[in-house]
Design a protein around this motif. Structure first.
Motif, PDB file in Angstrom:
ATOM      1  N   GLU A  85       0.832  -1.205   0.000  1.00 39.35           N
ATOM      2  CA  GLU A  85       0.000   0.000   0.000  1.00 39.35           C
ATOM      3  C   GLU A  85       0.865   1.254   0.000  1.00 39.35           C
ATOM      4  O   GLU A  85       0.626   2.202  -0.764  1.00 39.35           O
ATOM      5  CB  GLU A  85      -0.930  -0.009   1.219  1.00 39.35           C
ATOM      6  N   HIS A  89       0.890   3.633  -3.291  1.00 37.66           N
ATOM      7  CA  HIS A  89       0.393   4.995  -3.086  1.00 37.66           C
ATOM      8  C   HIS A  89       1.439   5.997  -3.575  1.00 37.66           C
ATOM      9  O   HIS A  89       1.109   6.989  -4.257  1.00 37.66           O
ATOM     10  CB  HIS A  89       0.084   5.245  -1.609  1.00 37.66           C
ATOM     11  N   GLN A  90       2.685   5.750  -3.234  1.00 35.43           N
ATOM     12  CA  GLN A  90       3.765   6.646  -3.633  1.00 35.43           C
ATOM     13  C   GLN A  90       3.910   6.690  -5.151  1.00 35.43           C
ATOM     14  O   GLN A  90       4.013   7.775  -5.744  1.00 35.43           O
ATOM     15  CB  GLN A  90       5.070   6.180  -2.992  1.00 35.43           C
ATOM     16  N   PHE A  92       1.677   5.880  -7.521  1.00 36.42           N
ATOM     17  CA  PHE A  92       0.515   6.504  -8.151  1.00 36.42           C
ATOM     18  C   PHE A  92       0.517   8.010  -7.921  1.00 36.42           C
ATOM     19  O   PHE A  92       0.181   8.783  -8.831  1.00 36.42           O
ATOM     20  CB  PHE A  92      -0.779   5.878  -7.619  1.00 36.42           C
ATOM     21  N   ASN A  93       0.900   8.456  -6.722  1.00 37.91           N
ATOM     22  CA  ASN A  93       0.969   9.884  -6.449  1.00 37.91           C
ATOM     23  C   ASN A  93       1.983  10.571  -7.354  1.00 37.91           C
ATOM     24  O   ASN A  93       1.750  11.696  -7.839  1.00 37.91           O
ATOM     25  CB  ASN A  93       1.343  10.130  -4.980  1.00 37.91           C
ATOM     26  N   SER A  97      -1.916  10.391  -9.799  1.00 33.46           N
ATOM     27  CA  SER A  97      -3.120   9.571  -9.698  1.00 33.46           C
ATOM     28  C   SER A  97      -3.308   9.108  -8.255  1.00 33.46           C
ATOM     29  O   SER A  97      -2.502   9.411  -7.370  1.00 33.46           O
ATOM     30  CB  SER A  97      -3.017   8.370 -10.637  1.00 33.46           C
ATOM     31  N   THR A  98      -4.389   8.379  -8.013  1.00 33.39           N
ATOM     32  CA  THR A  98      -4.704   7.893  -6.667  1.00 33.39           C
ATOM     33  C   THR A  98      -4.791   6.373  -6.676  1.00 33.39           C
ATOM     34  O   THR A  98      -5.458   5.789  -7.536  1.00 33.39           O
ATOM     35  CB  THR A  98      -6.042   8.466  -6.175  1.00 33.39           C
ATOM     36  N   TYR A  99      -4.120   5.764  -5.748  1.00 29.01           N
ATOM     37  CA  TYR A  99      -4.123   4.309  -5.634  1.00 29.01           C
ATOM     38  C   TYR A  99      -5.284   3.855  -4.769  1.00 29.01           C
ATOM     39  O   TYR A  99      -5.486   4.349  -3.660  1.00 29.01           O
ATOM     40  CB  TYR A  99      -2.810   3.831  -5.027  1.00 29.01           C
ATOM     41  N   LYS A 100      -6.062   2.927  -5.256  1.00 31.77           N
ATOM     42  CA  LYS A 100      -7.150   2.326  -4.501  1.00 31.77           C
ATOM     43  C   LYS A 100      -6.665   0.995  -3.944  1.00 31.77           C
ATOM     44  O   LYS A 100      -6.311   0.094  -4.702  1.00 31.77           O
ATOM     45  CB  LYS A 100      -8.380   2.108  -5.386  1.00 31.77           C
ATOM     46  N   GLU A 101      -6.653   0.870  -2.633  1.00 29.69           N
ATOM     47  CA  GLU A 101      -6.108  -0.325  -1.999  1.00 29.69           C
ATOM     48  C   GLU A 101      -7.018  -1.535  -2.199  1.00 29.69           C
ATOM     49  O   GLU A 101      -8.237  -1.428  -2.103  1.00 29.69           O
ATOM     50  CB  GLU A 101      -5.924  -0.065  -0.500  1.00 29.69           C
TER      51      GLU A 101
END
Length: 297
Positions: A85, A89-90, A92-93, A97-101
């Motif tokens: 995660e 997250h890092q 995608f950021n 963009s935004t990471y969906k877990e």
């Protein structure tokens, strides 16, 4: 592999569906799926769908609850998933963009997912329909005893890990399945599914191989980026993951089952290919280095 003392994911759940009604009409579908996977190297989800077609329909909900167990495997899985995660997250950021877990469900024996019914014989899998990774808690032992994936190279005597594959080999398996989740978020899985419906079975298998190799590469990217973040690797860990990738190549599994090595039937890639793409991701730490398709889609 150093993993104790870090945050555990809140997205790990346990299934209470072990004794309930299964999708696919019961144990017949599971047996067929297991044979197809272990002997012929068929993609686990394809195997499950085939098993359902042979044994008939049926469906059942599986109830889950947040994993609260303090046993070694549950805690380990929670930490590894949390590590994925943090890294994704890092990444995608960085791409704006935004990471969906994803969720991860631990089960014993059998479970129902939005992609069908599964058992330990199916192996760990990711279901894009519910964006969840499924893992039977016995698989870490199966890796060592039935797939020939050896334990900790440094002779770790970690309590609760005896007789199992090394901890980084276990982490590689989880990271590979999370790699499939990343493919879903990026739209890659959908493209593969659409393209597969328009080509021959052999060509569809080749697309499946490319998809699996990319998930291996993503697992390598995760390992490299997580090493930068928390310095969790120890001597011998990389060898563990490379050994795991090698042992689950389609060619090696076919030989181990006594079957013929037929490249057109491969769905995950050869041992050499799996090691190659995991290593590429590990060395680069870059998603861009994981383009296994190169215009195939």
């Amino acid at each position: 592999m150093k993993w104790q003392g870090r945050r555990g994911s809140s997205n790990v759940r346990t299934s209470s569906g072990g004794g309930g009604k299964m999708v696919g009409g019961g144990i017949g579908g599971i047996i067929i799926a297991g044979i197809l996977w272990l002997v012929f190297g068929v993609n686990p989800m394809t195997a499950l769908q085939t098993g359902q077609a042979v044994t008939g329909g049926g469906s059942s909900d599986t109830s889950t609850e947040v994993a609260t167990s303090t046993d070694r495997d549950t805690q380990f899985v929670k930490v590894v998933l949390a590590d994925t995660e943090e890294v994704w997250h890092q990444i995608f950021n960085e791409a704006g963009s935004t990471y969906k877990e994803p969720s991860l469900i631990l089960f014993n024996g059998q479970v129902s997912s939005a992609c069908g019914s599964a058992s330990a014989a199916t192996g760990p899998f990711y279901c894009p329909a519910d964006q969840t990774v499924y893992l039977d808690k016995s698989f870490f032992v199966e890796m060592s005893q039935n797939l020939g994936i050896t334990g900790d190279k440094q002779g770790s005597s970690e309590e609760g890990n005896e007789g199992k594959a090394g901890d980084f080999a276990q982490a590689y398996v989880i990271a590979h399945e999370v790699g499939h989740h990343v493919q879903t978020l990026l739209g890659i899985s959908q493209q593969v599914n659409e393209a597969s419906r328009q080509v021959t079975r052999a060509e569809a298998n080749k697309l499946s191989v490319l998809q699996e190799l990319q998930a291996d590469c993503f697992a390598g990217v995760w390992a490299q980026r997580n090493q930068e973040r928390v310095q969790f690797l120890e001597a011998g860990d990389i060898d563990e993951a490379i050994n795991a990738a090698s042992q689950i190549g389609d060619d090696r599994l076919a030989k181990a089952s006594g079957g013929a090595v037929v490249p057109d039937n491969f769905t995950h890639g050869t041992s050499q290919q799996r090691v190659q793409w995991f290593t590429r991701g590990l060395e680069s730490g870059s998603v861009q280095s994981c383009d296994t398709f190169s215009g195939a889609l």
